[in-house]
Design a protein around this motif. Sequence first.
Motif, PDB file in Angstrom:
ATOM      1  N   GLU A  56       0.835  -1.222   0.000  1.00 53.70           N
ATOM      2  CA  GLU A  56       0.000   0.000   0.000  1.00 53.70           C
ATOM      3  C   GLU A  56       0.859   1.256   0.000  1.00 53.70           C
ATOM      4  O   GLU A  56       0.565   2.222  -0.708  1.00 53.70           O
ATOM      5  N   LEU A  57       1.929   1.215   0.774  1.00 53.00           N
ATOM      6  CA  LEU A  57       2.847   2.349   0.853  1.00 53.00           C
ATOM      7  C   LEU A  57       3.467   2.649  -0.517  1.00 53.00           C
ATOM      8  O   LEU A  57       3.540   3.802  -0.947  1.00 53.00           O
ATOM      9  N   LYS A  58       3.883   1.571  -1.207  1.00 61.86           N
ATOM     10  CA  LYS A  58       4.523   1.762  -2.524  1.00 61.86           C
ATOM     11  C   LYS A  58       3.534   2.291  -3.560  1.00 61.86           C
ATOM     12  O   LYS A  58       3.845   3.207  -4.316  1.00 61.86           O
ATOM     13  N   TYR A  59       2.332   1.700  -3.611  1.00 58.29           N
ATOM     14  CA  TYR A  59       1.354   2.154  -4.612  1.00 58.29           C
ATOM     15  C   TYR A  59       0.917   3.596  -4.336  1.00 58.29           C
ATOM     16  O   TYR A  59       0.682   4.364  -5.257  1.00 58.29           O
ATOM     17  N   ARG A  60       0.824   3.932  -3.051  1.00 63.37           N
ATOM     18  CA  ARG A  60       0.374   5.274  -2.673  1.00 63.37           C
ATOM     19  C   ARG A  60       1.323   6.346  -3.201  1.00 63.37           C
ATOM     20  O   ARG A  60       0.913   7.446  -3.538  1.00 63.37           O
ATOM     21  N   GLY A  61       2.594   5.995  -3.293  1.00 60.70           N
ATOM     22  CA  GLY A  61       3.591   6.960  -3.750  1.00 60.70           C
ATOM     23  C   GLY A  61       3.540   7.227  -5.247  1.00 60.70           C
ATOM     24  O   GLY A  61       4.206   8.144  -5.748  1.00 60.70           O
ATOM     25  N   MET A  62       2.758   6.410  -5.998  1.00 57.42           N
ATOM     26  CA  MET A  62       2.694   6.589  -7.472  1.00 57.42           C
ATOM     27  C   MET A  62       1.262   6.447  -7.956  1.00 57.42           C
ATOM     28  O   MET A  62       0.739   5.340  -8.039  1.00 57.42           O
ATOM     29  N   SER A  63       0.631   7.550  -8.282  1.00 61.00           N
ATOM     30  CA  SER A  63      -0.762   7.447  -8.738  1.00 61.00           C
ATOM     31  C   SER A  63      -0.809   7.040 -10.210  1.00 61.00           C
ATOM     32  O   SER A  63      -0.022   7.509 -11.029  1.00 61.00           O
ATOM     33  N   LEU A  64      -1.749   6.166 -10.501  1.00 60.21           N
ATOM     34  CA  LEU A  64      -1.959   5.641 -11.859  1.00 60.21           C
ATOM     35  C   LEU A  64      -2.172   6.771 -12.864  1.00 60.21           C
ATOM     36  O   LEU A  64      -1.624   6.769 -13.969  1.00 60.21           O
ATOM     37  N   GLU A  65      -2.961   7.762 -12.447  1.00 59.25           N
ATOM     38  CA  GLU A  65      -3.374   8.854 -13.350  1.00 59.25           C
ATOM     39  C   GLU A  65      -2.211   9.742 -13.787  1.00 59.25           C
ATOM     40  O   GLU A  65      -2.325  10.461 -14.778  1.00 59.25           O
ATOM     41  N   SER A  66      -1.101   9.688 -13.057  1.00 59.00           N
ATOM     42  CA  SER A  66       0.002  10.588 -13.425  1.00 59.00           C
ATOM     43  C   SER A  66       0.850  10.043 -14.583  1.00 59.00           C
ATOM     44  O   SER A  66       1.816  10.658 -14.997  1.00 59.00           O
ATOM     45  N   PHE A  67       0.459   8.869 -15.122  1.00 53.46           N
ATOM     46  CA  PHE A  67       1.200   8.275 -16.252  1.00 53.46           C
ATOM     47  C   PHE A  67       0.261   8.041 -17.428  1.00 53.46           C
ATOM     48  O   PHE A  67      -0.926   7.771 -17.240  1.00 53.46           O
ATOM     49  N   SER A  68       0.810   8.114 -18.632  1.00 57.91           N
ATOM     50  CA  SER A  68      -0.027   7.878 -19.824  1.00 57.91           C
ATOM     51  C   SER A  68      -0.351   6.388 -19.945  1.00 57.91           C
ATOM     52  O   SER A  68       0.363   5.541 -19.412  1.00 57.91           O
ATOM     53  N   ARG A  69      -1.421   6.094 -20.667  1.00 62.54           N
ATOM     54  CA  ARG A  69      -1.827   4.696 -20.891  1.00 62.54           C
ATOM     55  C   ARG A  69      -0.697   3.891 -21.500  1.00 62.54           C
ATOM     56  O   ARG A  69      -0.451   2.749 -21.129  1.00 62.54           O
ATOM     57  N   ASP A  70      -0.015   4.501 -22.485  1.00 65.05           N
ATOM     58  CA  ASP A  70       0.994   3.730 -23.200  1.00 65.05           C
ATOM     59  C   ASP A  70       2.249   3.511 -22.367  1.00 65.05           C
ATOM     60  O   ASP A  70       2.895   2.480 -22.480  1.00 65.05           O
TER      61      ASP A  70
END
Length: 326
Positions: A56-70
Amino acid sequence: MSISPVESIFTLLNETAEDIQHVHSLSYLEALAESGEHWFTGTVEDSDLELKQRLELKYRGMSLESFSRDDRRKAFQLAVLKGMKEHTQPNHQMTPDSIAMVIGYLLEKFTEGEEKITLLDPALGTANLILSIMNQLDGKVEVAHGVEIDEVLIRLAYTGANLSEQPIHLYTQDALEPLFIDPADAVISDLPVGYYPNDVRAADYQLQAKEGHSYAHHLFIEQSLKHVKAGGYLFFLVPNSLFESPLAGQLHEFLKEEAHIQGLIKLPQSLFKNEQSAKSILILQKQGADTKAPKQVLLADMPKLSNGPAVQNMMAKIQQWVKENK
C-alpha cells in the motif's frame, strides 16, 4: 540522471511483484498480474498484513493517473518480458512494439473513413499487440475481443488491459473451438505456428490436413475469416515460408475462394533471432458483395525500423498503394 516514466512504473511493478512472489511462493508472472491489479484498483487484498502495508505504501507513492496509458502498457510488458525470460515456454512469446506499430499503421490506413471499429485477436497472448494498436489508434477501436487458452497469459492480458484502460472482452478457451463472438470489423493476430493436436476438432475445418495433424496457423486463418465481417480486413503475422510449406497449395486455393490477398510485407531480418523465425505481415480482405481483388498485390520489404527516412518512405508508398487500390 532523470528516470523515465516507463522505468518508474517498471520499478514499482517489479519490486511489488517480487515481494508478492516471495511471500506467497507464486511464479513471477502470477505475482506481476496481482501487483498490476492492486495498483489499478487502488486496494490491496492480502492475508499477510505486513506485506499488505508494504505494498500500500509503494502504490500510494505513485498514482496511476500521473502516467499515460501507453507508458503503463510499456512498463507492464517490460515486467512481463522479465518474467518470461525466467520461465520460458514456447507459447509465452510477445509481439514486439515495433511490429505492433507497423500493423497499427496498416490497420489505420485500410480502415480510413471508418470512425469506429471492432477488433478481434484469436491468439491474444499477453495482449501486447492489441493494446499497443488500441493506444496507437487512440479511441478508434470501440471494443476488442481476445481469445487465449493459457490462464497465466489471459490473466496478464486482463491486468494489461486494465492498466491501459482499454475495452477488451476476454475469452479463456481454445480459439479453434466454436467462438460466440459477433463478427469483428478487423482481425489482427500473431499466429501460433505449428501443428494443432486435436484432429477431431480440425476435421470441422476446410484447411484440415488430409493426413496427420493440421497446421494451427492455417486453421487460425480460416477461423478468423469466419469471425470477420464481409469486406473486413485481416492482418496476420506469419512465417516467411507460409506459401512454401507442404500444405501451401491447399491454403492458396482456400484463400482464392474466401478472401482477396491485399499484401505481404516482409519484416526486416534484424527483428528476429534467425532466418527460420523471420516473419511477414499478410493482409487479407474477406470477400463480400462489394469487394474486388486489388489491381496488384502490395508486396514490400520493410527496411530496418531504425532507419527513419527509409521507413517514412515505405509508409508513404503503402499509403499511396491503399489510395489507388482500396
